[in-house]
Design a protein around this motif. Structure first.
Motif, PDB file in Angstrom:
ATOM      1  N   GLY A  59       0.772  -1.231   0.000  1.00  0.00           N
ATOM      2  CA  GLY A  59       0.000   0.000   0.000  1.00  0.00           C
ATOM      3  C   GLY A  59       0.802   1.280   0.000  1.00  0.00           C
ATOM      4  O   GLY A  59       0.227   2.359   0.191  1.00  0.00           O
ATOM      5  N   LEU A  60       2.122   1.227  -0.198  1.00  0.00           N
ATOM      6  CA  LEU A  60       2.926   2.447  -0.206  1.00  0.00           C
ATOM      7  C   LEU A  60       2.620   3.272  -1.453  1.00  0.00           C
ATOM      8  O   LEU A  60       2.519   2.733  -2.550  1.00  0.00           O
ATOM      9  N   ASP A  61       2.486   4.597  -1.276  1.00  0.00           N
ATOM     10  CA  ASP A  61       2.374   5.420  -2.471  1.00  0.00           C
ATOM     11  C   ASP A  61       3.771   5.599  -3.070  1.00  0.00           C
ATOM     12  O   ASP A  61       4.793   5.259  -2.462  1.00  0.00           O
ATOM     13  N   GLN A  62       3.834   6.134  -4.277  1.00  0.00           N
ATOM     14  CA  GLN A  62       5.099   6.182  -5.007  1.00  0.00           C
ATOM     15  C   GLN A  62       6.133   7.054  -4.307  1.00  0.00           C
ATOM     16  O   GLN A  62       7.321   6.692  -4.244  1.00  0.00           O
ATOM     17  N   ASP A  63       5.715   8.197  -3.770  1.00  0.00           N
ATOM     18  CA  ASP A  63       6.661   9.088  -3.106  1.00  0.00           C
ATOM     19  C   ASP A  63       7.290   8.410  -1.894  1.00  0.00           C
ATOM     20  O   ASP A  63       8.500   8.496  -1.672  1.00  0.00           O
ATOM     21  N   LEU A  64       6.473   7.737  -1.078  1.00  0.00           N
ATOM     22  CA  LEU A  64       6.991   7.080   0.111  1.00  0.00           C
ATOM     23  C   LEU A  64       7.878   5.895  -0.269  1.00  0.00           C
ATOM     24  O   LEU A  64       8.926   5.668   0.347  1.00  0.00           O
ATOM     25  N   ALA A  65       7.493   5.139  -1.282  1.00  0.00           N
ATOM     26  CA  ALA A  65       8.310   4.006  -1.722  1.00  0.00           C
ATOM     27  C   ALA A  65       9.683   4.479  -2.192  1.00  0.00           C
ATOM     28  O   ALA A  65      10.709   3.857  -1.869  1.00  0.00           O
ATOM     29  N   ARG A  66       9.717   5.582  -2.926  1.00  0.00           N
ATOM     30  CA  ARG A  66      11.005   6.120  -3.384  1.00  0.00           C
ATOM     31  C   ARG A  66      11.847   6.604  -2.207  1.00  0.00           C
ATOM     32  O   ARG A  66      13.061   6.410  -2.175  1.00  0.00           O
ATOM     33  N   ALA A  67      11.201   7.246  -1.224  1.00  0.00           N
ATOM     34  CA  ALA A  67      11.935   7.734  -0.057  1.00  0.00           C
ATOM     35  C   ALA A  67      12.535   6.571   0.730  1.00  0.00           C
ATOM     36  O   ALA A  67      13.679   6.647   1.205  1.00  0.00           O
ATOM     37  N   LEU A  68      11.789   5.500   0.899  1.00  0.00           N
ATOM     38  CA  LEU A  68      12.300   4.332   1.626  1.00  0.00           C
ATOM     39  C   LEU A  68      13.519   3.745   0.935  1.00  0.00           C
ATOM     40  O   LEU A  68      14.509   3.369   1.581  1.00  0.00           O
ATOM     41  N   GLU A  69      13.461   3.674  -0.366  1.00  0.00           N
ATOM     42  CA  GLU A  69      14.589   3.120  -1.116  1.00  0.00           C
ATOM     43  C   GLU A  69      15.800   4.052  -1.065  1.00  0.00           C
ATOM     44  O   GLU A  69      16.930   3.613  -0.853  1.00  0.00           O
ATOM     45  N   ARG A  70      15.546   5.345  -1.213  1.00  0.00           N
ATOM     46  CA  ARG A  70      16.633   6.328  -1.238  1.00  0.00           C
ATOM     47  C   ARG A  70      17.329   6.436   0.111  1.00  0.00           C
ATOM     48  O   ARG A  70      18.554   6.600   0.190  1.00  0.00           O
ATOM     49  N   ASP A  71      16.560   6.356   1.201  1.00  0.00           N
ATOM     50  CA  ASP A  71      17.091   6.632   2.538  1.00  0.00           C
ATOM     51  C   ASP A  71      17.426   5.377   3.341  1.00  0.00           C
ATOM     52  O   ASP A  71      17.674   5.469   4.556  1.00  0.00           O
TER      53      ASP A  71
END
Length: 241
Positions: A59-71
């Motif tokens: 259920g992650l939205d795209q912005d949060l999914a990208r932040a998790l991967e980046r950080d």
């Protein structure tokens, strides 16, 4: 009554909520105002334990999914859910503030924790209005008014959105949800809220809760209270390691 949800609901799974705590409201002393007084049973607060979010979280939205991967190497992300319940009483609650402050030890080179997102950011109810304009025979605006000596009435309809929940401070270490009674919504019922916090991967953190409310009392008018939140209920640990 369950008020409408906010503008930005996600499909994240909701964590289990601990048993709600009934809060005592303690009247704030002001110079020349009423003395100490406690109100019980009018507000309760439920909160979940923090759930760490990862790339596998559904259920992650795209912005949060990208932040998790980046950080992933430097930050951790946690979700916390809250449940505020307002009940009727001898005097209605007309406004309230739920504050959440992220606290961690000060470590050189470690950024402060922040609330990455809040939900809802706003909850509002559309209200229709109608405004009447009456023109007397002496006002020379419409030709038919002056010609026939008759008064004319005109109406204009419009819609305004009255907000009963507004989030403040997203992107900062301390945030608030502000609840307000409006002509369309009384503060009676259950309100669900949640936030996502970003913490350091090197330092543990906690979320500290505070709640204040204003009641409309017959004798004193608008009176401010702070909520006495039990110690075991008023802080949510976020394991930063």
């Amino acid at each position: 009554m369950v008020p409408p949800e906010g503008d930005r609901m996600t499909s994240l799974p909701l964590p289990p909520v601990v048993t709600d705590a009934d809060l005592d409201l303690v009247r704030r002393r002001v110079l020349g105002g009423p003395g100490d007084h406690r109100v019980s049973g009018q507000i309760s607060l439920g909160r979940s334990e923090a759930i760490r979010l990862g790339p596998e979280t559904a259920g992650l939205d795209q912005d949060l999914a990208r932040a998790l991967e980046r950080d992933a190497d430097h930050h951790r992300y946690y979700m916390i859910m809250f449940r505020c319940t307002f009940r009727t009483g001898s005097a209605p609650v007309v406004s309230a503030r739920l504050s959440v402050a992220l606290r961690q030890a000060s470590v050189r080179g470690v950024a402060d924790p922040v609330v990455w997102s809040m939900d809802p950011l706003r909850a509002a109810t559309p209200v229709n209005h109608r405004r009447m304009l009456r023109l007397s025979p002496n006002i020379k605006i419409l030709p038919e008014t002056s010609e026939f000596g008759l008064a004319a009435e005109h109406s204009r309809e419009y819609t305004s959105n009255l907000s009963h929940i507004v989030a403040q401070g997203e992107g900062e270490s301390q945030v608030e949800w502000v609840f307000s009674k409006t002509e369309a919504v009384d503060l009676v019922g259950v309100y669900h809220l949640h936030l996502v916090a970003r913490t350091s991967a090197r330092v543990s953190c906690r979320a500290e809760l505070a709640l204040a409310a204003t009641r409309e009392e017959k004798r004193f008018g608008l009176v401010r209270y702070r909520a006495a939140i039990p110690a075991e209920h008023g802080a949510v640990p976020l394991a930063g390691l």
